[in-house]
Design an enzyme around this catalytic site. Structure first.
Site, PDB file in Angstrom:
ATOM      1  N   LYS A  16       0.948  -0.900  -0.144  1.00  0.00           N
ATOM      2  CA  LYS A  16       0.019   0.373   0.043  1.00  0.00           C
ATOM      3  C   LYS A  16       1.063   1.256  -0.289  1.00  0.00           C
ATOM      4  CE  LYS A  16      -1.546   0.053   4.864  1.00  0.00           C
ATOM      5  NZ  LYS A  16       0.042   1.368   5.240  1.00  0.00           N
ATOM      6  N   ASP A  17       2.043   1.459   0.413  1.00  0.00           N
ATOM      7  CA  ASP A  17       3.623   2.626   0.159  1.00  0.00           C
ATOM      8  C   ASP A  17       3.665   2.618  -0.962  1.00  0.00           C
ATOM      9  OD1 ASP A  17       2.312   2.734   2.768  1.00  0.00           O
ATOM     10  OD2 ASP A  17       4.477   1.496   2.838  1.00  0.00           O
ATOM     11  N   ARG A  45      -7.579   9.018   3.987  1.00  0.00           N
ATOM     12  CA  ARG A  45      -8.584   7.991   3.990  1.00  0.00           C
ATOM     13  C   ARG A  45      -9.498   7.069   5.267  1.00  0.00           C
ATOM     14  NH1 ARG A  45      -8.664   2.723   5.300  1.00  0.00           N
ATOM     15  NH2 ARG A  45      -6.662   2.585   4.995  1.00  0.00           N
ATOM     16  N   ARG A  46      -8.461   7.532   5.667  1.00  0.00           N
ATOM     17  CA  ARG A  46      -8.895   7.479   7.685  1.00  0.00           C
ATOM     18  C   ARG A  46      -9.214   8.103   8.351  1.00  0.00           C
ATOM     19  NH1 ARG A  46      -3.438   3.582   9.537  1.00  0.00           N
ATOM     20  NH2 ARG A  46      -3.997   0.942   8.401  1.00  0.00           N
ATOM     21  N   ARG A  86       1.478  10.656  13.570  1.00  0.00           N
ATOM     22  CA  ARG A  86       3.516   9.728  13.282  1.00  0.00           C
ATOM     23  C   ARG A  86       3.787   8.807  13.761  1.00  0.00           C
ATOM     24  NH1 ARG A  86       5.769  11.239   8.222  1.00  0.00           N
ATOM     25  NH2 ARG A  86       6.140   9.445   9.202  1.00  0.00           N
ATOM     26  N   ARG A 108       2.502   4.674  18.857  1.00  0.00           N
ATOM     27  CA  ARG A 108       0.770   5.043  18.626  1.00  0.00           C
ATOM     28  C   ARG A 108      -0.692   4.019  19.508  1.00  0.00           C
ATOM     29  NH1 ARG A 108      -0.318   5.802  11.808  1.00  0.00           N
ATOM     30  NH2 ARG A 108       1.315   6.053  11.950  1.00  0.00           N
ATOM     31  N   CYS A 144      -8.632  12.622  -9.475  1.00  0.00           N
ATOM     32  CA  CYS A 144      -9.366  12.597  -8.349  1.00  0.00           C
ATOM     33  C   CYS A 144      -8.380  12.490  -6.857  1.00  0.00           C
ATOM     34  CB  CYS A 144      -9.891  10.758  -7.820  1.00  0.00           C
ATOM     35  SG  CYS A 144     -11.208  11.439  -6.396  1.00  0.00           S
TER      36      CYS A 144
END
Length: 338
Positions: A86-87, A134-135, A152, A158, A247
């Site tokens: 995904k990166d 997105r999140r 981050r 986190r 987009c």
């Protein structure tokens, strides 16, 4: 170290220095050692994403973790790279190839809280941490009374911010937590993919090497490749590629191969989560969608079907439908007001 003795020469695997990157690279290294009979050594590389502490939404998540690693691969500092798929930007640089996409892990996001309160039941003013556009949009939809805090940092930092009470929840990828083997007293809420689809390629790894890599290395990497995972992520990345020029809104896409069908769920959100455009599309994997070495409509001049090219075209066509339905307009209000 002599690269002449192919039997003994280690395969050098370039990886980011984070605990998660090293853990997922370690899984690939162990599998590759079994297949190739050669030792695999990790070569830690520092990427811009590891040193630049700015918000992902400001510096752009795509590519900031990959660029330095790819420079090292092209310069011969390592033989292969392992990325979180995904990166990776959808354009693969000249001279490089994704040689394997191993079996995908859990593609879901999870919400982590101290007491197990579901995201949608968090009290007004609760603080939810995530740096992903997105999140952020999805949290705004699921927990409209919560405050989103742009964060981050690695997984442990986190989790610590929730444990300490600084945040009430963080959103993380399920695959990262399981690859790290994180053992924590904090509570997890799995977020279902139908209501909370995730980033293209989430839960998948990409093993990248040079196009001119030795044949035996390419053959060993090919044994790590999972065909259904590659089909699914090729569709997802086709959607991302098709939206990219038209987009800038947060988007999600998740595809699943089920028997002779491939189903994809994709959503484009406005940045504030207030609006969304979604599609659920199912395609049959026959005719054009020949999976392996068949012949027929999907056959091309190279001889034999190219299911990955067809999967990419399917993804591009889904992106076209999203744009036709107004996906590009979802950021226009925010941009025009700034």
């Amino acid at each position: 170290m002599s690269t002449q003795s192919h039997t003994a020469a280690p395969i050098r695997l370039g990886t980011r220095r984070s605990a998660l990157a090293q853990a997922q690279s370690g899984h690939v290294a162990a599998a590759l050692e079994k297949i190739s009979g050669r030792p695999v050594e990790l070569v830690p590389i520092t990427s811009e994403g590891d040193t630049n502490r700015a918000s992902l939404s400001e510096i752009g998540g795509q590519g900031i973790f990959a660029t330095r690693l790819r420079e090292a691969l092209l310069a011969g500092e390592c033989d292969i790279l392992v990325h979180s798929l995904k990166d990776l930007p959808t354009t693969i640089p000249e001279g490089l190839v994704i040689a394997a996409t191993p079996v995908r892990e859990d593609a879901r996001d999870v919400a982590i809280t101290r007491g197990g309160t579901p995201l949608h039941e968090l009290r007004t003013g609760s603080k939810v941490g995530t740096g992903s556009p997105r999140r952020i949009a999805q949290v705004h939809r699921r927990a409209p009374h919560a405050e989103v805090v742009d964060i981050r940092g690695n997984v442990d930092s986190r989790l610590q911010r929730v444990a300490s009470g600084e945040l009430d929840a963080v959103i993380l990828a399920a695959a990262g937590l399981s690859r790290l083997g994180t053992d924590s007293p904090l509570r997890r809420e799995e977020l279902g993919l139908s209501e909370w689809p995730t980033a293209p390629g989430q839960g998948s790894l990409a093993v990248e090497t040079r196009s001119d890599a030795p044949a035996e290395l390419l053959a060993a990497l090919a044994e790590l490749d999972d065909h259904d995972t590659r089909l699914a992520i090729t569709v997802e990345r086709g959607i991302l590629e098709g939206l990219d020029s038209g987009c800038q809104a947060p988007m999600a896409a998740h595809a699943v191969v089920d028997g002779d069908e491939i189903r994809v769920r994709t959503v484009v959100y406005s940045t504030d989560g207030g609006r969304r455009i979604g599609l659920d599309v199912t395609e049959t994997l026959n005719g054009e969608y020949i999976r392996r070495n068949g012949s027929g409509n999907g056959a091309d001049a190279a001889g034999g079907a190219d299911p990955m090219r067809t999967a990419r075209e399917f993804g591009l066509s889904v992106a076209h439908r999203l744009l036709e339905q107004g996906a590009a307009d979802l950021v226009s209000r925010e941009h025009s007001s700034s």
